[in-house]
Design an enzyme around this catalytic site. Sequence first.
Site, short mmCIF file in Angstrom:
data_model
loop_
_atom_site.label_atom_id
_atom_site.label_comp_id
_atom_site.label_asym_id
_atom_site.label_seq_id
_atom_site.Cartn_x
_atom_site.Cartn_y
_atom_site.Cartn_z
N GLU A 191 52.34 16.35 42.34
CA GLU A 191 51.85 15.26 43.20
C GLU A 191 51.36 14.13 42.32
O GLU A 191 50.57 14.37 41.40
CB GLU A 191 50.63 15.73 43.99
CG GLU A 191 50.90 16.40 45.28
CD GLU A 191 49.60 16.76 45.97
OE1 GLU A 191 48.65 15.96 45.97
OE2 GLU A 191 49.53 17.87 46.50
N GLU B 123 56.25 15.54 53.59
CA GLU B 123 55.19 16.50 53.88
C GLU B 123 54.31 15.84 54.94
O GLU B 123 53.73 14.77 54.70
CB GLU B 123 54.36 16.80 52.62
CG GLU B 123 53.26 17.81 52.92
CD GLU B 123 52.50 18.27 51.69
OE1 GLU B 123 53.06 18.27 50.59
OE2 GLU B 123 51.32 18.63 51.85
N HIS C 150 42.15 23.09 42.65
CA HIS C 150 40.74 23.43 42.86
C HIS C 150 40.20 24.36 41.77
O HIS C 150 39.01 24.40 41.53
CB HIS C 150 40.57 24.04 44.26
CG HIS C 150 41.19 23.15 45.32
ND1 HIS C 150 40.59 21.99 45.74
CD2 HIS C 150 42.38 23.23 45.95
CE1 HIS C 150 41.39 21.40 46.62
NE2 HIS C 150 42.47 22.13 46.76
N1 PXP Z 1 49.36 18.50 50.25
C1 PXP Z 1 48.96 17.37 49.62
C2 PXP Z 1 49.92 16.24 49.53
C3 PXP Z 1 47.67 17.29 49.06
O1 PXP Z 1 47.28 16.17 48.44
C4 PXP Z 1 46.82 18.41 49.15
C5 PXP Z 1 45.45 18.36 48.55
O2 PXP Z 1 45.50 18.13 47.20
C6 PXP Z 1 47.29 19.56 49.79
C7 PXP Z 1 48.57 19.57 50.36
C8 PXP Z 1 46.47 20.80 49.92
O3 PXP Z 1 45.38 20.52 50.73
P1 PXP Z 1 44.20 21.61 50.85
O4 PXP Z 1 43.59 21.73 49.48
O5 PXP Z 1 43.29 21.00 51.86
O6 PXP Z 1 44.84 22.88 51.29
#
Ligand code: PXP
Length: 243
Positions: A70, A151, A10
Amino acid sequence: MVFLHVNVDHVATVRQARRTIEPDPVVAATLVELAGAHGITIHLREDRRHILDRDVHILRKIIQTRLNLEIAATAEMFGIALEVKPDIVMLVPELREEITTEGGLDAAGASGVMKEGIRKLKGAGIRVSLFIDPDSQQIEASQMLGAEVVELHTGSYANANAPENIEQELARLHQAALKSHEVGLQVNAGHGLNYHNTRQICQLPHLRELHIGHSIISRSVFTGISEAVREMLKVIRDATPQS
Ligand code: PXP
């Protein structure tokens, strides 16, 4: 102990809004580590809308805790992951039109590219995590595919408003955590977690790691990123049952 891994995508989203050099997710990741987080998560999307290849390469060199990369299960992304060698690769579904990762991965319907990619990652000594909905078929399929970690997608829980829906989603996650552990998978969870709804998630059996991004980066606009990380660490510490 439940470990906190912070997703810094972000920060990169703000940078890319102007296609400039600030704020730098690399600086953010360094501060996140110094504040006590246990790992850094980044999502290199095919459209490079936030994290860039440059970020991945620099972070690989400087991260002292754990780097979670990721990616979508494509040949291009598997190639990058094999070159960069993060500590763990988290496979996620990816749609160009989505604002954020919407659903879990279809491990049960894995493509040949995904199976081959997982095999190569494991061969290179990289742990593989699959981001899946809390569903027993997907858990079994993840184990069959050779993943060591799942996850569990907490998005439906995070989006639920009515108390009975929240309870229902928590019960699904609880069952999924038990099942994942039973088949030998490490249990992580994430998506949509914030300073309020994370407490109940910390009660999930066998939970090892939380991956949280948006709420921490949002709070950091007002408090600074170090304080935002410390506050989330405190939420997790206070809510985790002592074993
Ligand atoms: N886990 C995964 C696999 C994700 O794709 C994301 C978002 O990119 C997150 C966790 C974190 O999500 P958030 O930004 O809503 O905390």
